[in-house]
Design a protein around this motif. Structure first.
Motif, PDB file in Angstrom:
ATOM      1  N   ARG A 165      21.930  -5.880  78.980  1.00 35.03           N
ATOM      2  CA  ARG A 165      22.438  -4.500  78.922  1.00 35.03           C
ATOM      3  C   ARG A 165      22.559  -4.009  77.473  1.00 35.03           C
ATOM      4  O   ARG A 165      22.154  -2.893  77.146  1.00 35.03           O
ATOM      5  N   VAL A 166      23.110  -4.865  76.616  1.00 37.21           N
ATOM      6  CA  VAL A 166      23.253  -4.474  75.209  1.00 37.21           C
ATOM      7  C   VAL A 166      21.890  -4.286  74.562  1.00 37.21           C
ATOM      8  O   VAL A 166      21.679  -3.354  73.781  1.00 37.21           O
ATOM      9  N   MET A 167      20.935  -5.169  74.902  1.00 34.95           N
ATOM     10  CA  MET A 167      19.594  -5.049  74.334  1.00 34.95           C
ATOM     11  C   MET A 167      18.945  -3.726  74.757  1.00 34.95           C
ATOM     12  O   MET A 167      18.287  -3.048  73.954  1.00 34.95           O
ATOM     13  N   GLY A 168      19.162  -3.340  76.028  1.00 34.97           N
ATOM     14  CA  GLY A 168      18.603  -2.070  76.495  1.00 34.97           C
ATOM     15  C   GLY A 168      19.203  -0.885  75.754  1.00 34.97           C
ATOM     16  O   GLY A 168      18.482   0.040  75.349  1.00 34.97           O
ATOM     17  N   ARG A 169      20.525  -0.923  75.565  1.00 31.49           N
ATOM     18  CA  ARG A 169      21.153   0.178  74.811  1.00 31.49           C
ATOM     19  C   ARG A 169      20.686   0.198  73.363  1.00 31.49           C
ATOM     20  O   ARG A 169      20.491   1.274  72.784  1.00 31.49           O
ATOM     21  N   THR A 208      15.143 -14.969  81.794  1.00 29.41           N
ATOM     22  CA  THR A 208      14.999 -13.880  82.765  1.00 29.41           C
ATOM     23  C   THR A 208      15.295 -12.541  82.094  1.00 29.41           C
ATOM     24  O   THR A 208      16.239 -12.419  81.328  1.00 29.41           O
ATOM     25  N   GLU A 209      14.460 -11.549  82.399  1.00 24.03           N
ATOM     26  CA  GLU A 209      14.580 -10.234  81.772  1.00 24.03           C
ATOM     27  C   GLU A 209      15.070  -9.145  82.727  1.00 24.03           C
ATOM     28  O   GLU A 209      15.265  -8.011  82.308  1.00 24.03           O
ATOM     29  N   ARG A 210      15.287  -9.486  84.006  1.00 28.94           N
ATOM     30  CA  ARG A 210      15.669  -8.475  84.997  1.00 28.94           C
ATOM     31  C   ARG A 210      17.016  -8.862  85.610  1.00 28.94           C
ATOM     32  O   ARG A 210      17.263 -10.033  85.963  1.00 28.94           O
ATOM     33  N   LEU A 211      17.909  -7.868  85.746  1.00 27.53           N
ATOM     34  CA  LEU A 211      19.240  -8.125  86.280  1.00 27.53           C
ATOM     35  C   LEU A 211      19.185  -8.577  87.730  1.00 27.53           C
ATOM     36  O   LEU A 211      19.991  -9.412  88.172  1.00 27.53           O
ATOM     37  N   LYS A 217      24.810  -8.022  70.445  1.00 27.59           N
ATOM     38  CA  LYS A 217      23.689  -8.809  70.981  1.00 27.59           C
ATOM     39  C   LYS A 217      23.644 -10.199  70.344  1.00 27.59           C
ATOM     40  O   LYS A 217      23.446 -11.210  71.037  1.00 27.59           O
ATOM     41  N   LEU A 218      23.844 -10.270  69.032  1.00 30.92           N
ATOM     42  CA  LEU A 218      23.831 -11.568  68.347  1.00 30.92           C
ATOM     43  C   LEU A 218      24.993 -12.443  68.800  1.00 30.92           C
ATOM     44  O   LEU A 218      24.839 -13.660  68.960  1.00 30.92           O
ATOM     45  N   ASP A 219      26.187 -11.830  69.000  1.00 30.55           N
ATOM     46  CA  ASP A 219      27.331 -12.606  69.489  1.00 30.55           C
ATOM     47  C   ASP A 219      27.050 -13.188  70.872  1.00 30.55           C
ATOM     48  O   ASP A 219      27.347 -14.365  71.147  1.00 30.55           O
ATOM     49  N   LEU A 220      26.476 -12.339  71.755  1.00 32.55           N
ATOM     50  CA  LEU A 220      26.144 -12.830  73.101  1.00 32.55           C
ATOM     51  C   LEU A 220      25.104 -13.934  73.053  1.00 32.55           C
ATOM     52  O   LEU A 220      25.187 -14.931  73.781  1.00 32.55           O
ATOM     53  N   LEU A 225      27.375 -18.205  82.282  1.00 28.25           N
ATOM     54  CA  LEU A 225      26.092 -18.014  81.584  1.00 28.25           C
ATOM     55  C   LEU A 225      25.324 -16.828  82.153  1.00 28.25           C
ATOM     56  O   LEU A 225      24.696 -16.065  81.411  1.00 28.25           O
ATOM     57  N   THR A 226      25.389 -16.634  83.459  1.00 23.27           N
ATOM     58  CA  THR A 226      24.677 -15.501  84.079  1.00 23.27           C
ATOM     59  C   THR A 226      25.243 -14.172  83.597  1.00 23.27           C
ATOM     60  O   THR A 226      24.490 -13.243  83.256  1.00 23.27           O
ATOM     61  N   GLU A 227      26.568 -14.071  83.542  1.00 22.00           N
ATOM     62  CA  GLU A 227      27.184 -12.825  83.093  1.00 22.00           C
ATOM     63  C   GLU A 227      26.900 -12.566  81.608  1.00 22.00           C
ATOM     64  O   GLU A 227      26.676 -11.421  81.202  1.00 22.00           O
ATOM     65  N   LEU A 228      26.880 -13.660  80.819  1.00 22.66           N
ATOM     66  CA  LEU A 228      26.535 -13.499  79.398  1.00 22.66           C
ATOM     67  C   LEU A 228      25.115 -12.972  79.244  1.00 22.66           C
ATOM     68  O   LEU A 228      24.852 -12.085  78.423  1.00 22.66           O
ATOM     69  N   ARG A 229      24.189 -13.532  80.029  1.00 23.26           N
ATOM     70  CA  ARG A 229      22.791 -13.071  79.941  1.00 23.26           C
ATOM     71  C   ARG A 229      22.669 -11.624  80.415  1.00 23.26           C
ATOM     72  O   ARG A 229      21.928 -10.821  79.820  1.00 23.26           O
TER      73      ARG A 229
END
Length: 557
Positions: free
Chosen positions: A262-266, A201-204, A142-145, A253-257
């Motif tokens: 996804r990582v934050m959710g996991r 943005t918080e939603r995919l 998450k920090l790397d992203l 940038l969109t794919e990174l977010r």
């Protein structure tokens, strides 16, 4: 006349009647009896003292160390939760490494007293360690992203500065080129605005929509580029190419977010799982502490009974023979020394000053010490329970207390005669508040907001808790949708009257809140996750439609 027989008046002893024992023999028998009694009393006293010694040894070597170990286990579980919060809230690799070391340290400290732990505790600590390693890897990702996103944003900012240096000339001969540059700048600003919106943005699903809009505006930029003169096309072409690299390539940038979300959710799921395991570990250590406390009470009762019997036999021996006292003083003195030693140990454990023992004997002092020790354990238990259910910043209930209360209320409501409502509350633009006023002022604002919201609910039936960060949640027992809306309106009015300044708000000059409401009707069954997802959906609707409003889930079309 016959003379009287002298034997009539002075009878001669008959040999058949037996002889009386001599005084020497009677004394010898008496001494023998006394000696037997002395031996019997001494034997009984020795037996009682040995039993007391066994109880004291059991208390000193087993029960009290086990209680201390269980108490330390409860404390370590709370410290482990705090260390886990530091790990999940880390904002840099350095903070993450420090928090990871602290978590591992707390786990190592919890495993030191392995002799007093059962197999379940050992397996739980091992699982917590393994899950923490997995969580740490997710946080690292998450920090790397987040770092990559910040790098892209910095590049966009440089491009924006570069674009600002492009001047639009007023020469009528180049009017077509000037119009194309104006059109390009408008589209460029739209792209920059959408790019910055990606990072919040918080939603995919919303990310996909933003990415489609970006592609449309990037195509506009490309089409404008083809209509420019050669002297402007070179600069514009370079900027467009850089924009494409950041916003349209596979690692855009969109794919990174999206990967970040996804990582934050996991990570959140892993954190919740670890918290449940730590909670299970805390429950086990609590149960062990309770068992050892009961065991201590049993041993204290056994010691009390042993001391009472010992006193009885000691007094009996003193009445039979004063000399028995001398013989038994050695045993009694030994027991008193052990009692004093145990009493001093207990006083040291409870940090008791022992100033009120002037008119107490050793046994009373020992039981006073046991009472103080028991009270200390009870106070620690109450303090730990309050700590585990209270948010340290706002002094209202925390997430764990909310989860427990909601679980109980859902179980009751399933067969109950009333509705149940939940309010999910988010402070509007609180990140900007922290950035503008500082985190200390932000904490003070959260404390004020918590106090204001707490004052608007019925504390006999309702519960307010800090859900996390700037989010609060309220459980309204026995309140339907209309009642919940009234409570939400009351909260917003109370906060508006408080007039907490928010100079950096994007919509209002004071601090406001957005509220999502969900109601479970009588006889309706649901689970916690479903209920909170509905509340979160209603909250998102309030935030998406201007904030500073309350939305019921049933009102969303």
């Amino acid at each position: 006349m016959n003379k009287p027989d002298r034997t009539t008046f002075f009878p001669i002893p008959n040999a058949k009647q037996g002889r009386r024992l001599s005084l020497g023999k009677q004394l010898s028998i008496l001494m023998l009896v006394v000696l037997l009694l002395f031996i019997s009393v001494g034997f009984v006293l020795q037996t009682r003292l040995e039993q007391t010694q066994l109880v004291l040894n059991d208390l000193t070597l087993t029960t009290i160390p086990a209680m201390n170990s269980s108490t330390r286990g409860v404390l370590k579980s709370s410290e482990l939760l705090l260390a886990l919060e530091s790990l999940t809230s880390a904002r840099s690799p350095a903070e993450r490494r420090i928090a990871e070391l602290e978590v591992q340290k707390k786990i190592d400290e919890s495993t030191k007293d392995i002799g007093y732990k059962n197999q379940t505790e050992i397996l739980l600590l091992k699982s917590i360690r393994e899950e923490t390693i997995s969580l740490n890897q997710l946080i690292d990702q998450k920090l790397d992203l987040a770092n990559q996103i910040n790098i892209d944003l910095s590049s966009l900012w440089d491009l924006k500065k570069h674009a600002e240096y492009i001047k639009i000339k007023q020469d009528k001969s180049e009017e077509k080129d000037r119009n194309q540059l104006i059109q390009w700048k408008v589209a460029f600003l739209e792209v920059i605005s959408l790019a910055y919106h990606i990072t919040t943005t918080e939603r995919l699903g919303d990310l996909q929509e933003i990415h489609r809009n970006l592609e449309r505006h990037l195509n506009v930029l490309d089409s404008v580029e083809t209509n420019l003169s050669e002297k402007n096309k070179v600069t514009i072409q370079s900027i467009n190419a850089n924009l494409r690299d950041i916003l349209s390539d596979p690692e855009n940038l969109t794919e990174l977010r999206a990967n970040y979300l996804r990582v934050m959710g996991r990570a959140r799921g892993r954190e919740h799982f670890i918290r449940n395991m730590i909670s299970d570990y805390s429950n086990i250590t609590n149960q062990l502490s309770l068992n050892e406390h009961k065991n201590l009470q049993v041993k204290a009762a056994e010691l009390d009974q042993g001391m009472h019997n010992q006193k009885t036999w000691f007094i009996s021996g003193f009445l039979l023979l004063a000399g028995m006292v001398i013989a038994t003083l050695a045993f009694y003195s030994n027991a008193i020394k052990r009692l004093k030693k145990l009493t001093r140990k207990i006083h040291r454990m409870t940090e008791d000053s022992n100033d009120n023992t002037l008119y107490m004997d050793e046994i009373d002092e020992l039981f006073q010490a046991f009472d103080g020790f028991s009270q200390t354990i009870d106070m620690q238990k109450q303090r730990l329970e309050a700590l585990s259910l209270t948010d340290s910043l706002t002094n209202i209930a925390n997430r764990r207390a909310f989860d427990l209360h909601l679980f109980e209320q859902l179980a009751i409501q399933k067969n109950g005669p009333y509705d149940l409502s939940v309010l999910l509350i988010d402070v509007d633009f609180f990140k900007q508040y922290n950035d503008y006023y500082g985190h200390i002022s932000g904490d003070e604002a959260l404390q004020k907001i918590a106090a204001i919201l707490d004052s608007t609910i019925d504390k006999k039936t309702d519960l307010i808790a800090r859900y996390g960060g700037e989010e609060f949640v309220v459980i309204l027992s026995g309140k339907n949708a209309a009642d919940a809306k009234q409570v939400a309106q009351k909260m917003q009015q109370a906060l508006n009257l408080a007039n907490i300044e928010h100079a950096d708000s994007q919509a209002f000059s004071v601090v406001t809140i957005s509220i999502g409401i969900v109601t479970i009707h009588q006889g309706e069954t649901t689970d916690t996750d479903t209920l909170m997802k509905k509340a979160d959906t209603a909250l998102y609707h309030s935030k998406h439609h201007g904030r500073n409003r309350a939305t019921h889930f049933n009102d969303i079309t």
